[in-house]
Design a protein around this motif. Sequence first.
Motif, mmCIF file in Angstrom:
data_model
loop_
_atom_site.group_PDB
_atom_site.id
_atom_site.type_symbol
_atom_site.label_atom_id
_atom_site.label_comp_id
_atom_site.label_asym_id
_atom_site.label_seq_id
_atom_site.Cartn_x
_atom_site.Cartn_y
_atom_site.Cartn_z
ATOM 1 N N ALA A 83 0.829 -1.200 0.000
ATOM 2 C CA ALA A 83 0.000 0.000 0.000
ATOM 3 C C ALA A 83 0.869 1.257 0.000
ATOM 4 O O ALA A 83 0.433 2.309 0.457
ATOM 5 C CB ALA A 83 -0.926 -0.007 1.214
ATOM 6 N N PHE A 84 2.114 1.135 -0.541
ATOM 7 C CA PHE A 84 3.038 2.262 -0.460
ATOM 8 C C PHE A 84 2.505 3.474 -1.211
ATOM 9 O O PHE A 84 2.538 4.589 -0.713
ATOM 10 C CB PHE A 84 4.405 1.849 -1.027
ATOM 11 N N TRP A 85 2.014 3.234 -2.441
ATOM 12 C CA TRP A 85 1.417 4.349 -3.193
ATOM 13 C C TRP A 85 -0.034 4.482 -2.768
ATOM 14 O O TRP A 85 -0.946 4.002 -3.453
ATOM 15 C CB TRP A 85 1.553 4.084 -4.688
ATOM 16 N N ARG A 86 -0.253 5.145 -1.655
ATOM 17 C CA ARG A 86 -1.555 5.131 -1.002
ATOM 18 C C ARG A 86 -2.660 5.707 -1.875
ATOM 19 O O ARG A 86 -3.800 5.304 -1.796
ATOM 20 C CB ARG A 86 -1.497 5.946 0.292
ATOM 21 N N ASP A 87 -2.280 6.709 -2.683
ATOM 22 C CA ASP A 87 -3.347 7.400 -3.407
ATOM 23 C C ASP A 87 -3.700 6.712 -4.718
ATOM 24 O O ASP A 87 -4.592 7.154 -5.419
ATOM 25 C CB ASP A 87 -2.962 8.865 -3.645
ATOM 26 N N ARG A 88 -2.996 5.615 -5.057
ATOM 27 C CA ARG A 88 -3.380 4.915 -6.286
ATOM 28 C C ARG A 88 -4.557 3.989 -6.015
ATOM 29 O O ARG A 88 -4.691 3.432 -4.926
ATOM 30 C CB ARG A 88 -2.215 4.080 -6.803
ATOM 31 N N ARG B 124 -10.846 18.509 13.365
ATOM 32 C CA ARG B 124 -12.276 18.386 13.659
ATOM 33 C C ARG B 124 -12.416 18.104 15.144
ATOM 34 O O ARG B 124 -11.438 17.784 15.807
ATOM 35 C CB ARG B 124 -12.860 17.240 12.855
ATOM 36 N N SER B 125 -13.627 18.188 15.634
ATOM 37 C CA SER B 125 -13.830 17.816 17.029
ATOM 38 C C SER B 125 -13.994 16.306 17.060
ATOM 39 O O SER B 125 -14.983 15.755 16.584
ATOM 40 C CB SER B 125 -15.074 18.500 17.575
ATOM 41 N N LEU B 126 -12.952 15.653 17.557
ATOM 42 C CA LEU B 126 -12.917 14.197 17.464
ATOM 43 C C LEU B 126 -13.501 13.590 18.728
ATOM 44 O O LEU B 126 -12.928 13.669 19.798
ATOM 45 C CB LEU B 126 -11.470 13.743 17.285
ATOM 46 N N THR B 127 -14.651 12.970 18.597
ATOM 47 C CA THR B 127 -15.229 12.305 19.758
ATOM 48 C C THR B 127 -15.389 10.825 19.520
ATOM 49 O O THR B 127 -15.696 10.072 20.424
ATOM 50 C CB THR B 127 -16.602 12.898 20.092
ATOM 51 N N ASP B 128 -15.188 10.377 18.259
ATOM 52 C CA ASP B 128 -15.373 8.966 17.947
ATOM 53 C C ASP B 128 -14.123 8.467 17.231
ATOM 54 O O ASP B 128 -13.738 8.991 16.191
ATOM 55 C CB ASP B 128 -16.597 8.804 17.040
ATOM 56 N N ALA B 129 -13.482 7.448 17.828
ATOM 57 C CA ALA B 129 -12.239 6.964 17.251
ATOM 58 C C ALA B 129 -12.456 6.315 15.885
ATOM 59 O O ALA B 129 -11.518 6.161 15.122
ATOM 60 C CB ALA B 129 -11.590 5.957 18.198
ATOM 61 N N ASP B 130 -13.705 5.916 15.582
ATOM 62 C CA ASP B 130 -13.956 5.263 14.303
ATOM 63 C C ASP B 130 -14.297 6.251 13.205
ATOM 64 O O ASP B 130 -14.516 5.865 12.063
ATOM 65 C CB ASP B 130 -15.114 4.266 14.445
ATOM 66 N N GLU B 131 -14.357 7.522 13.559
ATOM 67 C CA GLU B 131 -14.854 8.494 12.597
ATOM 68 C C GLU B 131 -13.927 8.714 11.401
ATOM 69 O O GLU B 131 -14.397 8.759 10.264
ATOM 70 C CB GLU B 131 -15.103 9.806 13.330
ATOM 71 N N PRO B 132 -12.602 8.858 11.606
ATOM 72 C CA PRO B 132 -11.753 9.112 10.434
ATOM 73 C C PRO B 132 -11.718 7.872 9.541
ATOM 74 O O PRO B 132 -11.243 6.822 9.960
ATOM 75 C CB PRO B 132 -10.370 9.374 11.038
ATOM 76 N N GLN B 133 -12.241 7.959 8.351
ATOM 77 C CA GLN B 133 -12.306 6.805 7.451
ATOM 78 C C GLN B 133 -11.813 7.175 6.058
ATOM 79 O O GLN B 133 -12.169 6.527 5.091
ATOM 80 C CB GLN B 133 -13.748 6.292 7.345
ATOM 81 N N GLU B 134 -10.997 8.225 5.959
ATOM 82 C CA GLU B 134 -10.577 8.643 4.627
ATOM 83 C C GLU B 134 -9.720 7.575 3.958
ATOM 84 O O GLU B 134 -9.816 7.339 2.765
ATOM 85 C CB GLU B 134 -9.753 9.945 4.699
ATOM 86 N N VAL B 135 -8.863 6.926 4.749
ATOM 87 C CA VAL B 135 -7.977 5.925 4.174
ATOM 88 C C VAL B 135 -8.648 4.574 4.297
ATOM 89 O O VAL B 135 -8.553 3.917 5.312
ATOM 90 C CB VAL B 135 -6.634 5.898 4.927
#
Lengths: 559, 106
Positions: A147-152, B93-104
């Motif tokens: 997963a090194f190139w995370r944005d791919r 952000r105001s972080l109150t839930d550890a599961d909230e960040p899901q961008e990755v």
Amino acid sequence: MIGLLPWAWLCTLPGLLLTALGRGQRPGLASLPGPLAIGLAGVAFLLGDHQPVLHRTAEWLPLVPDGAFSLRLDGLAAVMLCVVGFVSLCVYVYSLSYMRADPGQRRFFCLLDFFVAAMTLLVLAGNIAVLLAGWAGVGLASFLLIAFWRDREGTLGAGLQALAANAIGDAALLLACVLVPAGQGDLTTLAQIGPALLPGGFGPLAWLIVIAASAKSAQGLLYFWLPSAMAGPTPVSALIHAATMVAAGVYLLVRTAAVLALAPEVLHAVAWIGVVTAAFSALASLSQPNYKRGLAYSTCSQLGYMFAAVGFGAPFAALFHLLTHASFKALLFLCAGAVIHAAHGEEQLAKLGGLRRQLPQVMWLALIGSLALVGLPVLTAGAFSKDLILEAALHHDPALGWLLIGSVFLTGLYAGRLFFGVFGAGSSVPHREVHPPDALLLLPLWPLAAGAILLGWVGTPLAALLGTPQVVPVVSNLGLLASGLGIAGFVAAGLWQRARAGAARLPQFGVPWLGPVTGIGRSLASGFAGLHSGRLGLYVFTAVIGTAAILLFAVARAP
Amino acid sequence: MFATFACTPEALVLLTSALLFALGAAGLLLRRNPMAMLMSIELMLNAGNLVLVLAARANNFVGAQAGALIVLVLGAAEAVIGLALALALFRRRSLTDADEPQEVSG
């Protein structure tokens, strides 16, 4: 002095620290001494008197089975150290050029250093507990580098698949660790545990070891993560997913061959798993549109040969094939990297082709690698080790043996398809201007090519060194037959390529009934990747329940 | 029988440690706030330390005390990294839930 050699796994950590702290103008240069030292540690041991070096701290945690920190350097570990050091040094030099323009190259070299340290710890582990630490470490490094190139697109999913498949192996190894009575987890003496001390005899322990090894080496139904793992950078594919980490499963089986020998039904199953994976992966490679995925299936197939060799009771043949395979498959992957680099990141076989003129040096190197994979007798290393496996197979179980010999033809076919597909004349796709690889990129390919040609000759001294003296024949009738089949496949693929020179598409060798098989793999893959939900509570819950169950089990069997 | 067992000082320490550990585990499982989760982990680490120190006294084994010190350092390191992560997220952000960040996510 020689007593310090088992600590070779610490060698890459200075490089890791320096790179992580941002020292050095050129990331990666500081890392070069690490793998060199690891390889030299292996060589130093082999030049010495071959007395195993053992390190063992006191029992710290008597409740946890074999809760001591124990390292062991013996002939087998030293050979593996040489492989790991040699291949990773080549890959480091290659990466200096390959990753030059990447903004994350510092992170890349840190992760690579971490991987080499974990892999070396795995090789030098004296007992199951330390082995497990290295085992989990290489799995983590594998995930981070895939997963090194995370944005791919798709890299993270591929990494999660690897992580999930590895988790099965880790769990199996953890259970094996608990199954072994306290203080007796030494890897070399596992077979001498009194059967009364093991619940269910040696069967369950052997099964757990085989499951762990299959997950790491992508065998049987757990193959699915390896082709997906090609989403990572090509140097990573060469080092981790071709030469070293995926071979760790085979290494474990060779290490514990005495335990497997006490459970004949498991040994038989290992032979079947190996032969079936070798045949099916070879077929699957024929229908891959992606260059690297085609090579990945080839790795699955060759690891299948090694598994089969262990199953046929010839662990030395497996180790020998591991050694030669590490050299020629790393060479093939690095050649693939040079091709992809030259073609501006293009990996689809349909869009590569006719690169013979632009990349003549890479073509010759890839030819050496392909012929070693197919097994050209006398001239290439692959022939020596493969013949040894086939010999053992025919001796042990003729039906499986002939199946394995048949797969050699498929090996030739897919090797030829990949080679002629990329370098042959038959590309109708107009090529963008190819940018030639620099000298630094090509430099590490030559030692690997030398290994792919010459390593076959070390077979006989190696066998004597490991205490299983046997003569590795240079040519045998069986070897000539297998080589003939392989070369026939290679040439057939080339001729097919030439005949279809005007066609826009590459031969896909569509095998209709292969669809369901790869379908199972795909659904397994997505199912397992989906297990990683990112929900913290779920992870904590699983960890708590798992720890509690294992502790209860350990307490119940404590005397 | 339980009464006599519970009266020995070792048993009292053990019971306290078990209680602390259970509290920490429950907190880690039930709370969503990352700060509370970090504190729960600290609680569990300290419960383990208590047993280590007790064992060191009961068995006259100094090594266990060294182990407890290592656990302390480990706990500090873990808190540093955990707090840094939590703060880095908190700034956005105001972080109150550890599961909230899901961008990755794959």
